[in-house]
Write an enzyme that holds these catalytic residues in place. Structure first.
Site, PDB file in Angstrom:
ATOM      1  N   ASP A   1       0.823  -1.222   0.000  1.00  0.00           N
ATOM      2  CA  ASP A   1       0.000   0.000   0.000  1.00  0.00           C
ATOM      3  C   ASP A   1       0.855   1.268   0.000  1.00  0.00           C
ATOM      4  OD1 ASP A   1      -2.270  -1.712   0.336  1.00  0.00           O
ATOM      5  OD2 ASP A   1      -1.919  -1.711   2.491  1.00  0.00           O
TER       6      ASP A   1
ATOM      7  N   GLY B   1     -10.255  -7.970   8.025  1.00  0.00           N
ATOM      8  CA  GLY B   1     -11.592  -8.539   8.026  1.00  0.00           C
ATOM      9  C   GLY B   1     -12.542  -7.920   9.030  1.00  0.00           C
TER      10      GLY B   1
ATOM     11  N   ALA C   1     -13.654   1.764   7.511  1.00  0.00           N
ATOM     12  CA  ALA C   1     -12.890   2.998   7.309  1.00  0.00           C
ATOM     13  C   ALA C   1     -11.426   2.655   7.062  1.00  0.00           C
ATOM     14  CB  ALA C   1     -13.053   3.918   8.520  1.00  0.00           C
TER      15      ALA C   1
ATOM     16  N   SER D   1     -13.331  -0.091   0.731  1.00  0.00           N
ATOM     17  CA  SER D   1     -14.005  -0.775   1.812  1.00  0.00           C
ATOM     18  C   SER D   1     -14.232  -2.207   1.381  1.00  0.00           C
ATOM     19  CB  SER D   1     -15.346  -0.128   2.158  1.00  0.00           C
ATOM     20  OG  SER D   1     -16.058  -0.902   3.098  1.00  0.00           O
TER      21      SER D   1
ATOM     22  N   GLU E   1     -11.710  -1.386  -3.098  1.00  0.00           N
ATOM     23  CA  GLU E   1     -10.806  -0.837  -2.095  1.00  0.00           C
ATOM     24  C   GLU E   1      -9.824   0.161  -2.716  1.00  0.00           C
ATOM     25  OE1 GLU E   1     -10.530  -4.659   0.891  1.00  0.00           O
ATOM     26  OE2 GLU E   1      -9.061  -4.525  -0.730  1.00  0.00           O
TER      27      GLU E   1
END
Length: 319
Positions: free
Chosen positions: A38, A113, A149, A168, A206
């Site tokens: 990320d 999760g 969030a 999300s 996402e």
């Protein structure tokens, strides 16, 4: 001679598969410490700084955008509120930008999760690791919500309004309006906008990143399965809109709220499951900064960087 049509058909099939495999470029050359997840990157007055998931938001620096060196983390110690959302004190998916002479970083705190999650904000005068001051929670969800969030991204639109997109694992991408004075949720516009979802449960879309190019806002997002090494099926799709709050549609005109999305990058060769992307503007153009799982290294997550081009119809591609 009777076999010739079959041979031609088989050759055409091989050529089609070869063309598909060559449709996506390999990541641009990067060296050094490039095991990331990320990633978000910015160019400061002195260097490039890249932040990523884990380790209080891991930091890497580079002077040439090629060789990256591990340089600590954004935070020296974790803020106390993280424990409410992550027993491991493990923040995710930072988003860095420079606004009004200071650096802002939005990031997520959650556990895998779970929709007991929150987005925090930190600020810095230099953007360098170890200099960040936490400003607390911007937006949070609980187990009773239908979204979580995570994966925040700041957009400042053409009118100077601030927006935060996120999400999300459940029901896709959401957006809220922010107050530029605080970087937190706007006091009067409390609308929770819905930008993208998909028809198959859990409707996961996402890692949004929204940029403005020409007359449109472009929403880049990650689809399918993340974080599974060589079994990952993550891929990056895009849609566009004339408004930051949507509706976003793909090249075929299908709304992203109806499962639409034009492919930008997907698995090819040893580059498996690219996603978790951010878009950065640099001196040589727009960059797609992402992670992928290296099929030649047992599925280790690696940094990918490619330039973004724009075709005659205004749609992005990577090269």
């Amino acid at each position: 001679m009777r076999r010739l049509p079959r041979i031609v058909a088989a050759a055409a099939s091989v050529l089609a598969l070869t063309a598909a495999a060559l449709a996506y470029p390999n990541p641009g050359r990067v060296t050094g410490d490039v095991v990331v997840h990320d990633p978000t990157m910015i160019r400061t007055s002195s260097n490039y700084v890249l932040y990523s998931t884990h380790g209080y938001l891991e930091a890497r620096t580079s002077t040439d955008r090629i060789t990256f060196t591990r340089a600590g983390s954004a935070f020296r110690t974790p803020p106390s509120w993280w424990r409410t959302y992550s027993s491991a004190n493990d923040p995710w998916a930072p988003d860095i930008s420079q606004q009004g002479g200071r650096y802002l970083m939005y990031y997520a705190v959650s556990s895998f999760g779970s929709n007991n999650s929150a987005i925090g904000l930190a600020t810095s005068s230099t953007g360098q690791p170890g200099t960040w001051s936490d400003q607390g929670v911007v937006y949070a969800t609980t187990t009773s919500d239908d979204h979580n969030a995570i994966d925040p991204n700041l957009l400042v639109d053409a009118s100077g309004r601030w927006w935060l997109s996120f999400g999300s694992y459940w029901t896709g991408i959401r957006m809220i309006r922010l107050d530029p004075a605080t970087g937190k949720r706007h006091s009067s516009d409390r609308t929770l906008y819905h930008l993208a979802t998909r028809p198959d449960a859990p409707h996961a879309v996402e890692a949004p990143d929204i940029i403005r190019h020409g007359d449109y806002y472009y929403l880049f997002a990650s689809y399918d399965r993340c974080c599974a090494g060589t079994s990952s099926t993550y891929k990056i799709k895009v849609g566009r809109s004339t408004s930051p709050t949507g509706p976003y549609v793909d090249r075929a005109g299908t709304p992203m709220l109806n499962g639409g999305g034009t492919m930008v990058l997907e698995t090819h060769g040893a580059v498996i499951g690219p996603g978790g992307q951010s878009v950065m503007s640099d001196v040589d153009g727009d960059l797609l900064v992402y992670h992928y799982y290296d099929g030649n290294a047992g599925g280790t997550p690696k940094l990918g960087v490619n330039l973004i081009g724009w075709d005659s119809a205004g749609w992005p591609y990577v090269y």
